[in-house]
Motif scaffolding. Structure first.
Motif, PDB file in Angstrom:
ATOM      1  N   UNK A 119       8.580  73.373 -19.622  1.00 48.92           N
ATOM      2  CA  UNK A 119       8.474  73.271 -21.096  1.00 48.92           C
ATOM      3  C   UNK A 119       7.400  72.315 -21.629  1.00 48.92           C
ATOM      4  N   UNK A 120       6.851  72.608 -21.021  1.00 50.29           N
ATOM      5  CA  UNK A 120       5.479  71.907 -21.692  1.00 50.29           C
ATOM      6  C   UNK A 120       4.671  71.117 -22.875  1.00 50.29           C
ATOM      7  N   UNK A 121       6.402  71.454 -23.337  1.00 50.73           N
ATOM      8  CA  UNK A 121       5.988  70.734 -24.978  1.00 50.73           C
ATOM      9  C   UNK A 121       6.895  69.228 -24.558  1.00 50.73           C
ATOM     10  N   UNK A 122       7.536  69.560 -23.812  1.00 48.86           N
ATOM     11  CA  UNK A 122       8.241  67.893 -23.135  1.00 48.86           C
ATOM     12  C   UNK A 122       7.309  66.905 -22.418  1.00 48.86           C
ATOM     13  N   UNK A 123       7.548  65.458 -23.261  1.00 43.09           N
ATOM     14  CA  UNK A 123       6.948  65.060 -22.932  1.00 43.09           C
ATOM     15  C   UNK A 123       8.227  64.109 -22.030  1.00 43.09           C
ATOM     16  N   UNK A 124       7.028  64.047 -20.313  1.00 38.84           N
ATOM     17  CA  UNK A 124       8.326  62.782 -19.604  1.00 38.84           C
ATOM     18  C   UNK A 124       8.544  62.108 -19.539  1.00 38.84           C
TER      19      UNK A 124
END
Length: 305
Positions: free
Chosen positions: A88-93
Protein backbone atom coordinates in the motif's frame (compact mmCIF):
# COMPACT_ATOMS: atom_id res chain seq x y z
CA UNK A 1 39.04 -5.39 24.15
CA UNK A 2 38.95 -6.37 20.47
CA UNK A 3 35.59 -6.45 18.68
CA UNK A 4 34.40 -7.34 15.19
CA UNK A 5 33.97 -4.47 12.74
CA UNK A 6 30.35 -3.96 11.71
CA UNK A 7 27.90 -1.21 10.90
CA UNK A 8 27.15 -0.87 14.61
CA UNK A 9 29.52 -1.81 17.44
CA UNK A 10 26.55 -3.23 19.36
CA UNK A 11 26.73 -6.27 17.08
CA UNK A 12 29.35 -7.35 19.63
CA UNK A 13 27.13 -6.67 22.61
CA UNK A 14 26.88 -10.25 23.85
CA UNK A 15 27.86 -13.68 22.62
CA UNK A 16 24.40 -14.95 21.69
CA UNK A 17 23.71 -11.88 19.57
CA UNK A 18 27.16 -12.04 18.00
CA UNK A 19 26.62 -15.67 17.06
CA UNK A 20 23.41 -14.80 15.22
CA UNK A 21 25.06 -11.96 13.35
CA UNK A 22 27.75 -14.38 12.27
CA UNK A 23 25.17 -16.91 11.05
CA UNK A 24 23.48 -14.30 8.84
CA UNK A 25 26.83 -13.05 7.55
CA UNK A 26 27.72 -16.60 6.49
CA UNK A 27 24.30 -17.06 4.93
CA UNK A 28 24.80 -13.86 2.91
CA UNK A 29 28.21 -14.99 1.69
CA UNK A 30 26.92 -18.48 0.88
CA UNK A 31 24.11 -17.08 -1.26
CA UNK A 32 26.39 -14.54 -2.92
CA UNK A 33 28.88 -17.25 -3.87
CA UNK A 34 26.16 -19.38 -5.44
CA UNK A 35 24.59 -16.45 -7.28
CA UNK A 36 27.98 -15.60 -8.77
CA UNK A 37 28.28 -19.18 -10.02
CA UNK A 38 24.81 -19.07 -11.58
CA UNK A 39 25.29 -15.57 -13.03
CA UNK A 40 29.01 -15.16 -13.88
CA UNK A 41 28.36 -11.89 -15.77
CA UNK A 42 26.94 -10.10 -12.73
CA UNK A 43 29.12 -7.42 -11.15
CA UNK A 44 29.64 -7.00 -7.42
CA UNK A 45 26.74 -4.59 -6.97
CA UNK A 46 24.27 -6.93 -8.69
CA UNK A 47 25.40 -9.88 -6.58
CA UNK A 48 25.11 -7.85 -3.39
CA UNK A 49 21.67 -6.42 -4.17
CA UNK A 50 20.16 -9.75 -5.21
CA UNK A 51 21.65 -11.49 -2.18
CA UNK A 52 20.31 -8.72 0.02
CA UNK A 53 16.80 -9.31 -1.35
CA UNK A 54 16.94 -12.99 -0.44
CA UNK A 55 18.41 -12.49 3.03
CA UNK A 56 15.91 -9.70 3.73
CA UNK A 57 13.04 -11.94 2.61
CA UNK A 58 14.24 -14.78 4.84
CA UNK A 59 14.41 -12.43 7.81
CA UNK A 60 10.88 -11.24 7.05
CA UNK A 61 9.57 -14.80 6.82
CA UNK A 62 11.07 -15.67 10.21
CA UNK A 63 9.82 -12.42 11.75
CA UNK A 64 6.22 -12.46 10.51
CA UNK A 65 5.55 -16.18 10.26
CA UNK A 66 7.47 -17.58 13.23
CA UNK A 67 8.45 -14.85 15.70
CA UNK A 68 5.70 -12.24 15.79
CA UNK A 69 2.81 -14.66 16.54
CA UNK A 70 4.73 -15.86 19.60
CA UNK A 71 5.21 -12.29 20.82
CA UNK A 72 1.84 -10.61 20.28
CA UNK A 73 -0.21 -13.82 20.35
CA UNK A 74 -2.33 -15.58 17.77
CA UNK A 75 -5.70 -14.96 19.39
CA UNK A 76 -5.59 -11.18 19.61
CA UNK A 77 -2.29 -9.80 18.34
CA UNK A 78 -2.28 -11.43 14.91
CA UNK A 79 -5.91 -10.39 14.42
CA UNK A 80 -4.85 -6.78 15.02
CA UNK A 81 -2.04 -7.26 12.50
CA UNK A 82 -4.48 -8.68 9.97
CA UNK A 83 -3.73 -10.53 6.75
CA UNK A 84 -1.36 -9.16 4.15
CA UNK A 85 -3.29 -7.58 1.29
CA UNK A 86 -0.39 -6.30 -0.83
CA UNK A 87 1.80 -3.23 -0.89
CA UNK A 88 0.00 0.00 0.00
CA UNK A 89 1.87 3.13 -1.19
CA UNK A 90 -0.19 5.24 1.22
CA UNK A 91 1.22 3.50 4.31
CA UNK A 92 4.21 5.17 5.97
CA UNK A 93 6.58 2.40 7.14
CA UNK A 94 8.76 4.74 9.23
CA UNK A 95 9.61 3.63 12.76
CA UNK A 96 7.45 5.39 15.35
CA UNK A 97 9.19 7.06 18.27
CA UNK A 98 7.16 5.02 20.76
CA UNK A 99 8.15 1.76 19.05
CA UNK A 100 11.87 2.47 19.03
CA UNK A 101 11.98 4.11 22.44
CA UNK A 102 9.71 1.83 24.45
CA UNK A 103 7.60 -0.87 22.81
CA UNK A 104 10.33 -2.84 21.03
CA UNK A 105 12.39 -2.74 24.21
CA UNK A 106 9.97 -5.23 25.74
CA UNK A 107 12.58 -7.80 24.68
CA UNK A 108 14.76 -6.84 27.63
CA UNK A 109 12.24 -8.62 29.85
CA UNK A 110 12.87 -11.93 28.04
CA UNK A 111 16.63 -12.08 28.59
CA UNK A 112 17.79 -14.97 30.75
CA UNK A 113 20.38 -14.74 33.51
CA UNK A 114 22.51 -17.43 31.87
CA UNK A 115 23.50 -18.39 28.35
CA UNK A 116 23.48 -22.17 27.88
CA UNK A 117 26.33 -23.40 25.72
CA UNK A 118 25.01 -26.70 24.42
CA UNK A 119 22.04 -29.01 24.28
CA UNK A 120 21.93 -31.06 27.46
CA UNK A 121 19.07 -32.66 29.35
CA UNK A 122 20.30 -31.43 32.71
CA UNK A 123 22.58 -28.45 32.13
CA UNK A 124 25.56 -28.29 34.46
CA UNK A 125 27.26 -25.18 35.78
CA UNK A 126 30.02 -25.73 33.21
CA UNK A 127 27.54 -25.17 30.39
CA UNK A 128 25.88 -22.15 32.00
CA UNK A 129 27.56 -18.78 31.53
CA UNK A 130 26.46 -15.66 33.40
CA UNK A 131 25.41 -12.98 30.96
CA UNK A 132 27.61 -10.41 32.72
CA UNK A 133 30.67 -12.33 31.51
CA UNK A 134 29.57 -12.20 27.86
CA UNK A 135 29.08 -8.48 27.24
CA UNK A 136 31.51 -7.39 24.50
CA UNK A 137 33.44 -10.64 24.99
CA UNK A 138 33.94 -11.12 21.25
CA UNK A 139 37.14 -13.11 21.76
CA UNK A 140 35.04 -16.05 22.96
CA UNK A 141 33.79 -16.54 19.41
CA UNK A 142 37.19 -17.99 18.51
CA UNK A 143 36.74 -20.98 20.82
CA UNK A 144 36.41 -24.38 19.07
CA UNK A 145 32.82 -25.30 18.14
CA UNK A 146 31.49 -22.20 19.89
CA UNK A 147 28.89 -21.48 17.20
CA UNK A 148 27.33 -24.92 17.45
CA UNK A 149 27.31 -24.98 21.25
CA UNK A 150 25.78 -21.50 21.53
CA UNK A 151 23.12 -22.12 18.88
CA UNK A 152 22.21 -25.49 20.40
CA UNK A 153 22.04 -23.87 23.80
CA UNK A 154 19.72 -21.15 22.54
CA UNK A 155 17.53 -23.78 20.90
CA UNK A 156 17.24 -25.73 24.13
CA UNK A 157 16.67 -22.75 26.43
CA UNK A 158 13.21 -21.23 26.89
CA UNK A 159 12.83 -17.47 27.09
CA UNK A 160 12.65 -15.89 30.49
CA UNK A 161 9.01 -15.93 31.50
CA UNK A 162 7.49 -12.44 31.64
CA UNK A 163 6.70 -11.89 35.32
CA UNK A 164 5.69 -8.54 36.85
CA UNK A 165 7.42 -9.58 40.08
CA UNK A 166 10.73 -9.92 38.20
CA UNK A 167 10.29 -7.95 35.00
CA UNK A 168 13.98 -7.82 34.07
CA UNK A 169 17.01 -9.89 35.04
CA UNK A 170 19.56 -8.61 37.55
CA UNK A 171 22.20 -9.24 34.91
CA UNK A 172 20.79 -6.24 33.04
CA UNK A 173 20.04 -3.99 36.01
CA UNK A 174 23.09 -4.66 38.19
CA UNK A 175 25.81 -5.96 35.86
CA UNK A 176 25.25 -4.42 32.41
CA UNK A 177 28.59 -4.02 30.57
CA UNK A 178 30.40 -4.79 33.81
CA UNK A 179 33.58 -5.98 32.08
CA UNK A 180 34.02 -2.86 29.97
CA UNK A 181 33.11 -0.13 32.48
CA UNK A 182 34.21 0.96 35.93
CA UNK A 183 30.58 1.11 37.04
CA UNK A 184 27.92 -1.26 35.57
CA UNK A 185 24.88 0.28 33.94
CA UNK A 186 21.20 -0.32 34.71
CA UNK A 187 19.22 -1.08 31.55
CA UNK A 188 15.83 -0.48 33.18
CA UNK A 189 16.89 3.01 34.29
CA UNK A 190 18.26 3.72 30.81
CA UNK A 191 14.95 2.70 29.23
CA UNK A 192 13.00 4.94 31.57
CA UNK A 193 15.28 7.92 30.98
CA UNK A 194 15.25 7.35 27.22
CA UNK A 195 11.47 7.57 27.19
CA UNK A 196 11.62 10.86 29.06
CA UNK A 197 14.37 12.22 26.81
CA UNK A 198 12.17 11.43 23.80
CA UNK A 199 9.17 13.11 25.47
CA UNK A 200 6.99 10.01 25.27
CA UNK A 201 3.50 10.46 26.72
CA UNK A 202 2.91 8.51 29.91
CA UNK A 203 1.53 5.00 30.22
CA UNK A 204 -2.02 6.23 30.84
CA UNK A 205 -2.05 8.16 27.57
CA UNK A 206 -0.97 5.10 25.59
CA UNK A 207 -3.63 3.02 27.35
CA UNK A 208 -6.23 5.41 25.91
CA UNK A 209 -4.57 5.25 22.48
CA UNK A 210 -4.81 1.44 22.57
CA UNK A 211 -8.46 1.35 23.60
CA UNK A 212 -7.99 0.78 27.34
CA UNK A 213 -9.50 2.88 30.09
CA UNK A 214 -7.61 5.82 31.53
CA UNK A 215 -6.86 4.92 35.15
CA UNK A 216 -7.72 7.63 37.69
CA UNK A 217 -6.45 5.52 40.57
CA UNK A 218 -3.80 2.84 40.73
CA UNK A 219 -6.44 0.23 41.54
CA UNK A 220 -7.95 0.93 38.12
CA UNK A 221 -4.82 -0.61 36.59
CA UNK A 222 -5.88 -3.96 38.07
CA UNK A 223 -7.39 -5.43 34.89
CA UNK A 224 -3.98 -5.24 33.19
CA UNK A 225 -1.63 -5.10 36.22
CA UNK A 226 -3.18 -7.71 38.46
CA UNK A 227 -0.51 -7.88 41.14
CA UNK A 228 -1.69 -5.71 44.05
CA UNK A 229 1.81 -5.41 45.51
CA UNK A 230 3.11 -4.05 42.19
CA UNK A 231 0.30 -1.50 42.00
CA UNK A 232 1.07 -0.35 45.54
CA UNK A 233 4.72 0.02 44.61
CA UNK A 234 3.82 2.09 41.56
CA UNK A 235 1.70 4.37 43.73
CA UNK A 236 4.57 4.85 46.17
CA UNK A 237 7.00 5.66 43.36
CA UNK A 238 4.81 7.73 41.02
CA UNK A 239 2.14 9.24 43.23
CA UNK A 240 -0.40 9.56 40.43
CA UNK A 241 -1.38 7.16 37.58
CA UNK A 242 -0.65 9.86 34.98
CA UNK A 243 3.01 9.90 36.03
CA UNK A 244 3.79 6.23 35.24
CA UNK A 245 6.34 5.82 32.44
CA UNK A 246 5.12 3.83 29.44
CA UNK A 247 7.89 1.23 29.49
CA UNK A 248 7.39 0.58 33.20
CA UNK A 249 3.62 0.27 33.08
CA UNK A 250 3.55 -1.85 29.93
CA UNK A 251 6.12 -4.44 31.04
CA UNK A 252 4.19 -4.92 34.29
CA UNK A 253 0.99 -5.92 32.49
CA UNK A 254 -0.08 -9.54 32.69
CA UNK A 255 0.18 -11.46 29.43
CA UNK A 256 -2.02 -14.02 27.70
CA UNK A 257 -0.80 -17.61 27.53
CA UNK A 258 0.03 -17.31 23.83
CA UNK A 259 1.85 -13.98 24.03
CA UNK A 260 4.89 -12.33 25.61
CA UNK A 261 3.49 -8.82 26.01
CA UNK A 262 0.43 -7.25 27.59
CA UNK A 263 -2.31 -5.35 25.76
CA UNK A 264 -0.55 -1.96 25.52
CA UNK A 265 2.67 -3.19 23.93
CA UNK A 266 0.69 -5.71 21.87
CA UNK A 267 -1.24 -2.81 20.36
CA UNK A 268 1.89 -0.74 19.64
CA UNK A 269 3.91 -3.65 18.25
CA UNK A 270 1.11 -4.90 16.00
CA UNK A 271 0.52 -1.41 14.62
CA UNK A 272 4.20 -0.87 13.79
CA UNK A 273 4.77 -4.29 12.21
CA UNK A 274 1.62 -3.85 10.14
CA UNK A 275 2.99 -0.56 8.76
CA UNK A 276 6.42 -2.08 8.16
CA UNK A 277 4.79 -4.89 6.19
CA UNK A 278 2.12 -3.01 4.23
CA UNK A 279 4.32 -0.01 3.44
CA UNK A 280 7.23 -2.09 2.10
CA UNK A 281 7.10 -2.53 -1.67
CA UNK A 282 9.81 -5.20 -1.38
CA UNK A 283 7.97 -7.27 1.25
CA UNK A 284 8.58 -10.93 0.54
CA UNK A 285 4.93 -11.72 -0.22
CA UNK A 286 4.68 -9.02 -2.87
CA UNK A 287 4.87 -11.33 -5.89
CA UNK A 288 5.00 -8.39 -8.29
CA UNK A 289 8.37 -7.34 -6.93
CA UNK A 290 9.77 -10.58 -5.64
CA UNK A 291 9.61 -14.07 -7.19
CA UNK A 292 9.26 -16.51 -4.30
CA UNK A 293 9.53 -19.57 -6.57
CA UNK A 294 12.95 -18.45 -7.79
CA UNK A 295 14.16 -18.09 -4.21
CA UNK A 296 12.88 -21.53 -3.26
CA UNK A 297 14.59 -23.05 -6.30
CA UNK A 298 17.85 -21.28 -5.48
CA UNK A 299 17.71 -22.54 -1.89
CA UNK A 300 16.99 -26.06 -3.17
CA UNK A 301 20.08 -25.91 -5.37
CA UNK A 302 22.19 -24.59 -2.52
CA UNK A 303 21.19 -27.39 -0.17
CA UNK A 304 21.67 -30.03 -2.84
CA UNK A 305 25.13 -28.73 -3.64
Amino acid sequence: MECFLSGDHRANEQLGLLTFHNVWLRQHNRLATRLKQINPKWNGDQIYEETRKIVGAQLQVITYRDWLPQIIGQKVGMKILGEYRNYDPNVNPSIANVFATAAMRFGHTLVNTHLIRQFVVNSTSKNRMKLRKLFFASHLLFQPNIHDTILNGLLSSPLKKPMPEQAISNELTEHLFELSRNVPLDLASINIQRGRDHALPAYNQWRIYCGLNRAKTFDQFQTEIRNEHIRTKLEQLYGHPDNVDLWVGAILENVDNDAKVGPTFRCLLAEQFKKLRDGDRHFYKNINMFNQEQIMELERQLYLK
